[in-house]
Design an enzyme around this catalytic site. Structure first.
Site, PDB file in Angstrom:
ATOM      1  N   HIS A   1      -0.907  -4.045   5.729  1.00  0.00           N
ATOM      2  CA  HIS A   1      -2.351  -4.208   5.555  1.00  0.00           C
ATOM      3  C   HIS A   1      -3.136  -3.644   6.734  1.00  0.00           C
ATOM      4  O   HIS A   1      -3.854  -2.657   6.572  1.00  0.00           O
ATOM      5  CB  HIS A   1      -2.709  -5.658   5.281  1.00  0.00           C
ATOM      6  CG  HIS A   1      -4.062  -5.838   4.655  1.00  0.00           C
ATOM      7  ND1 HIS A   1      -4.517  -5.030   3.628  1.00  0.00           N
ATOM      8  CD2 HIS A   1      -5.071  -6.737   4.893  1.00  0.00           C
ATOM      9  CE1 HIS A   1      -5.736  -5.414   3.268  1.00  0.00           C
ATOM     10  NE2 HIS A   1      -6.090  -6.446   4.014  1.00  0.00           N
ATOM     11  N   ASP A   2      -3.058  -4.262   7.899  1.00  0.00           N
ATOM     12  CA  ASP A   2      -3.688  -3.660   9.075  1.00  0.00           C
ATOM     13  C   ASP A   2      -2.832  -2.493   9.550  1.00  0.00           C
ATOM     14  O   ASP A   2      -1.610  -2.630   9.703  1.00  0.00           O
ATOM     15  CB  ASP A   2      -3.875  -4.697  10.188  1.00  0.00           C
ATOM     16  CG  ASP A   2      -5.204  -5.417  10.070  1.00  0.00           C
ATOM     17  OD1 ASP A   2      -6.201  -4.760   9.713  1.00  0.00           O
ATOM     18  OD2 ASP A   2      -5.251  -6.632  10.331  1.00  0.00           O
ATOM     19  N   HIS A   3      -3.502  -1.361   9.808  1.00  0.00           N
ATOM     20  CA  HIS A   3      -2.782  -0.113  10.118  1.00  0.00           C
ATOM     21  C   HIS A   3      -2.455  -0.061  11.605  1.00  0.00           C
ATOM     22  O   HIS A   3      -3.031   0.719  12.372  1.00  0.00           O
ATOM     23  CB  HIS A   3      -3.623   1.087   9.686  1.00  0.00           C
ATOM     24  CG  HIS A   3      -3.839   1.161   8.211  1.00  0.00           C
ATOM     25  ND1 HIS A   3      -4.048   2.347   7.548  1.00  0.00           N
ATOM     26  CD2 HIS A   3      -3.853   0.196   7.255  1.00  0.00           C
ATOM     27  CE1 HIS A   3      -4.205   2.116   6.244  1.00  0.00           C
ATOM     28  NE2 HIS A   3      -4.093   0.806   6.053  1.00  0.00           N
TER      29      HIS A   3
ATOM     30  N   ASP B   1       0.864  -1.180   0.000  1.00  0.00           N
ATOM     31  CA  ASP B   1       0.000   0.000   0.000  1.00  0.00           C
ATOM     32  C   ASP B   1       0.899   1.228   0.000  1.00  0.00           C
ATOM     33  O   ASP B   1       0.836   2.092   0.876  1.00  0.00           O
ATOM     34  CB  ASP B   1      -0.960   0.012   1.183  1.00  0.00           C
ATOM     35  CG  ASP B   1      -2.168  -0.896   0.948  1.00  0.00           C
ATOM     36  OD1 ASP B   1      -2.263  -1.495  -0.141  1.00  0.00           O
ATOM     37  OD2 ASP B   1      -3.010  -1.001   1.855  1.00  0.00           O
TER      38      ASP B   1
ATOM     39  N   TYR C   1      -1.560   5.800  -1.576  1.00  0.00           N
ATOM     40  CA  TYR C   1      -3.011   5.871  -1.318  1.00  0.00           C
ATOM     41  C   TYR C   1      -3.661   6.915  -2.200  1.00  0.00           C
ATOM     42  O   TYR C   1      -3.017   7.890  -2.573  1.00  0.00           O
ATOM     43  CB  TYR C   1      -3.229   6.236   0.161  1.00  0.00           C
ATOM     44  CG  TYR C   1      -3.393   5.019   1.025  1.00  0.00           C
ATOM     45  CD1 TYR C   1      -4.652   4.509   1.281  1.00  0.00           C
ATOM     46  CD2 TYR C   1      -2.291   4.370   1.558  1.00  0.00           C
ATOM     47  CE1 TYR C   1      -4.818   3.375   2.057  1.00  0.00           C
ATOM     48  CE2 TYR C   1      -2.440   3.234   2.329  1.00  0.00           C
ATOM     49  CZ  TYR C   1      -3.711   2.740   2.581  1.00  0.00           C
ATOM     50  OH  TYR C   1      -3.866   1.623   3.328  1.00  0.00           O
TER      51      TYR C   1
ATOM     52  N   HIS D   1       2.180  -8.286   1.900  1.00  0.00           N
ATOM     53  CA  HIS D   1       1.344  -7.162   2.351  1.00  0.00           C
ATOM     54  C   HIS D   1       0.296  -7.612   3.361  1.00  0.00           C
ATOM     55  O   HIS D   1       0.111  -6.983   4.407  1.00  0.00           O
ATOM     56  CB  HIS D   1       0.655  -6.487   1.165  1.00  0.00           C
ATOM     57  CG  HIS D   1      -0.298  -5.409   1.587  1.00  0.00           C
ATOM     58  ND1 HIS D   1       0.118  -4.266   2.232  1.00  0.00           N
ATOM     59  CD2 HIS D   1      -1.657  -5.315   1.504  1.00  0.00           C
ATOM     60  CE1 HIS D   1      -0.923  -3.501   2.503  1.00  0.00           C
ATOM     61  NE2 HIS D   1      -2.011  -4.122   2.084  1.00  0.00           N
TER      62      HIS D   1
ATOM     63  N   ASN E   1      -2.974  -4.142  -1.734  1.00  0.00           N
ATOM     64  CA  ASN E   1      -4.235  -4.120  -2.480  1.00  0.00           C
ATOM     65  C   ASN E   1      -4.570  -2.727  -3.016  1.00  0.00           C
ATOM     66  O   ASN E   1      -5.130  -2.589  -4.104  1.00  0.00           O
ATOM     67  CB  ASN E   1      -5.381  -4.659  -1.620  1.00  0.00           C
ATOM     68  CG  ASN E   1      -5.485  -3.979  -0.271  1.00  0.00           C
ATOM     69  OD1 ASN E   1      -4.573  -4.070   0.549  1.00  0.00           O
ATOM     70  ND2 ASN E   1      -6.596  -3.308  -0.027  1.00  0.00           N
TER      71      ASN E   1
ATOM     72  N   HIS F   1      -8.576  -6.138   9.716  1.00  0.00           N
ATOM     73  CA  HIS F   1      -8.754  -7.166   8.691  1.00  0.00           C
ATOM     74  C   HIS F   1      -8.683  -8.583   9.243  1.00  0.00           C
ATOM     75  O   HIS F   1      -9.224  -9.514   8.639  1.00  0.00           O
ATOM     76  CB  HIS F   1      -7.701  -7.006   7.593  1.00  0.00           C
ATOM     77  CG  HIS F   1      -7.833  -5.726   6.813  1.00  0.00           C
ATOM     78  ND1 HIS F   1      -8.897  -5.473   5.980  1.00  0.00           N
ATOM     79  CD2 HIS F   1      -7.033  -4.635   6.745  1.00  0.00           C
ATOM     80  CE1 HIS F   1      -8.754  -4.279   5.430  1.00  0.00           C
ATOM     81  NE2 HIS F   1      -7.636  -3.753   5.879  1.00  0.00           N
TER      82      HIS F   1
END
Length: 267
Positions: free
Chosen positions: A185-187, A18, A21, A150, A56, A159
């Protein structure tokens, strides 16, 4: 990051995807590349090689743009490939393109458009990638085997666990003595220990926006650390020991993990 990078005299930097953005890059001339990369990571210690995987959100733009050597001419630090192996002498890093594993991006993309050029047919792409990963891991003689993707295999963030990776990728990692799986992925920042193997699952997804208080994963087994804020992590490796540290945006240490080749301890 710049200060910690200088203190540790880092060799290189890894981005867990990612990278841009909300929807990747529009092309090789997208100003977001310099606005979100070149002009952000300006510290002297961060003028090292960056190794990146796709997330993604990157697949919602022009994927080939991020992979293009043209970007490396704009900023020589940049290197992004779909999947590749980085030989760092005592360690090998196996970068895996995880987005094509996730079925919902194909079956239910909602209002998003994904750039699947070079991916179709999906099942063949994933099957071939799994074979390549398994072979590379099996043939590796590195002291440390570290896999980068990712999407999280284990996460209690928004997620949660990525079931496709749990089913298809995790057994290969377990069978080939992988030490760490690192993802974004998970922030958030996370450290989760496998309950059935030596693998440590490390999430470093706090490089930009963070989701305060947004828990999603139901599987709490092995959770050692979770921070729902922004930050980053560092990895120091020797022949016998690995030292991993999680930091907040100010460089304060939030969590430490020390791993020896025979045993590990977390503080």
């Amino acid at each position: 990051m710049g200060r910690i990078g200088e203190e540790l005299d880092i060799n290189f930097i890894i981005s867990t995807g990612d990278n841009f953005y909300e929807n990747g890059l529009t092309g090789i001339d997208d100003t977001a590349f310099e606005e979100s990369f070149t002009n952000v990571y300006t510290a002297k210690s961060l003028q090292k090689q960056w190794y990146s995987v796709l997330g993604n959100h990157d697949y919602r733009g022009d994927v080939e743009a991020q992979l293009s050597p043209v970007l490396r001419k704009i900023d020589g630090r940049w290197l992004c490939l779909r999947s590749f192996v980085l030989n760092a002498e005592i360690a090998e890093f196996f970068f895996v393109d995880t987005t094509p594993f996730v079925e919902k991006y194909f079956s239910n993309p909602e209002d998003h458009t994904y750039d699947w050029n070079g991916i179709s047919p999906q099942k063949d792409y994933v099957a071939d990638l799994l074979k390549d990963v398994e072979l590379a891991l099996r043939e590796s003689t590195a002291k440390w085997k570290i896999v980068i993707g990712h999407h999280g295999i284990r996460s209690i963030g928004y997620h949660g666990d990525t079931q496709e990776l749990v089913k298809k990728l995790l057994p290969i990692l377990e069978a080939n003595n992988v030490d760490f799986y690192m993802n974004g992925h998970d922030h958030c920042l996370e450290h989760i220990s496998s309950t059935v193997s030596p693998i440590q699952f490390l999430t470093s997804g706090g490089g930009s926006r963070a989701w305060r208080g947004d828990f999603g994963g139901l599987n709490q087994d092995g959770v050692k650390f979770y921070y729902d804020g922004q930050g980053f992590m560092s990895v120091q490796l020797t022949q016998s020991d690995a030292k991993i540290m999680f930091y907040d945006v100010f460089g304060n240490v939030l969590h430490k993990l020390s791993v020896a080749k025979q045993a590990y301890s977390a503080m």
